[in-house]
Design a protein around this motif. Structure first.
Motif, PDB file in Angstrom:
ATOM      1  N   ARG A   1       0.848  -1.201   0.000  1.00 53.44           N
ATOM      2  CA  ARG A   1       0.000   0.000   0.000  1.00 53.44           C
ATOM      3  C   ARG A   1       0.871   1.234   0.000  1.00 53.44           C
ATOM      4  N   ARG A   2       0.647   2.081  -0.957  1.00 55.39           N
ATOM      5  CA  ARG A   2       1.434   3.308  -1.101  1.00 55.39           C
ATOM      6  C   ARG A   2       0.950   4.348  -0.097  1.00 55.39           C
ATOM      7  N   PRO A   3       1.875   5.098   0.515  1.00 57.28           N
ATOM      8  CA  PRO A   3       1.453   6.176   1.413  1.00 57.28           C
ATOM      9  C   PRO A   3       0.646   7.227   0.650  1.00 57.28           C
ATOM     10  N   PRO A   4      -0.221   7.962   1.344  1.00 58.01           N
ATOM     11  CA  PRO A   4      -1.005   8.991   0.654  1.00 58.01           C
ATOM     12  C   PRO A   4      -0.104  10.105   0.118  1.00 58.01           C
ATOM     13  N   LEU A   5      -0.607  10.813  -0.879  1.00 61.06           N
ATOM     14  CA  LEU A   5       0.179  11.849  -1.552  1.00 61.06           C
ATOM     15  C   LEU A   5       0.604  12.960  -0.595  1.00 61.06           C
ATOM     16  N   TRP A   6      -0.244  13.287   0.377  1.00 58.35           N
ATOM     17  CA  TRP A   6       0.102  14.360   1.293  1.00 58.35           C
ATOM     18  C   TRP A   6       1.330  14.014   2.122  1.00 58.35           C
ATOM     19  N   ALA A   7       1.622  12.740   2.320  1.00 58.41           N
ATOM     20  CA  ALA A   7       2.802  12.335   3.089  1.00 58.41           C
ATOM     21  C   ALA A   7       4.090  12.755   2.383  1.00 58.41           C
ATOM     22  N   PHE A   8       4.083  12.736   1.056  1.00 60.40           N
ATOM     23  CA  PHE A   8       5.267  13.153   0.305  1.00 60.40           C
ATOM     24  C   PHE A   8       5.524  14.641   0.488  1.00 60.40           C
ATOM     25  N   PHE A   9       4.459  15.433   0.532  1.00 59.36           N
ATOM     26  CA  PHE A   9       4.618  16.866   0.740  1.00 59.36           C
ATOM     27  C   PHE A   9       5.068  17.173   2.168  1.00 59.36           C
ATOM     28  N   VAL A  10       4.635  16.374   3.115  1.00 57.62           N
ATOM     29  CA  VAL A  10       5.092  16.538   4.503  1.00 57.62           C
ATOM     30  C   VAL A  10       6.593  16.260   4.588  1.00 57.62           C
TER      31      VAL A  10
END
Length: 188
Positions: free
Chosen positions: A130-139
């Motif tokens: 399961r890929r982390p949500p997109l907002w996690a990359f921005f964090v």
């Protein structure tokens, strides 16, 4: 006092564990006229060339690391490069604050190890099914920038954030190990 410098090195080490080129780019831009004069190896390259390389790699990290296919390539490259870049950033910060010569390499080693540990956690997270949500990359991007700035402006706060991040890495790896052994599933 050496504690403040150690916290600054932890902050820059954590930043290089999150992203590779962005902290080095920020070190150069925050150095003023010296640019990368305190960074070993990089000080030998022409500043214009180094600025172009680091800016291009930083842009690629910020934009292409959100794509699933290019993300795996970036993670593999960053896993290999993170200890070296962490060591360079740690030595550069130790030189910038004016520590003695033998402390440069100890702080570089501490920064390299922290960068490697944080990068290992990221690789572990991003290779899960399961890929982390997109907002996690921005964090992660924002945290990298904040830690790099705090290493110079407020090393105490940056070091505390880096220590909290290290605690999160240790805690997550412990939970992950128990999860893969069937711990939470069998209890719950």
């Amino acid at each position: 006092m050496i504690i403040t410098e150690l916290l600054a090195v932890l902050s820059i080490g954590a930043a290089t564990g999150l992203r590779i080129a962005l902290p080095l780019l920020l070190i150069g831009l925050m150095s003023g006229n010296q640019l990368w004069a305190n960074v070993p190896l990089l000080s030998r390259l022409p500043p214009a060339l180094l600025l172009g390389i680091l800016a291009s790699w930083s842009a690629a990290e910020l934009m292409l690391s959100k794509d699933r296919h290019s993300q795996r390539l970036f993670q593999s490259i960053e896993l290999v490069l993170s200890p070296g870049v962490g060591a360079l950033a740690g030595v550069a910060l130790a030189r910038t604050v004016g520590l003695e010569g033998w402390l440069h390499w100890i702080f570089g080693l501490i920064s390299a190890l922290l960068a490697l540990v944080i990068q290992l956690l990221q690789v572990g997270f991003f290779y899960r099914p399961r890929r982390p949500p997109l907002w996690a990359f921005f964090v992660v991007d924002g945290l990298c920038i904040v830690l790099a700035f705090l290493a110079f402006d407020d090393p105490n706060a940056g070091g505390i954030i880096a220590l909290l991040l290290l605690w999160l890495v240790i805690r997550t790896s412990y939970l992950w190990r128990n999860w893969t052994r069937g711990g939470p599933r069998s209890q719950g």
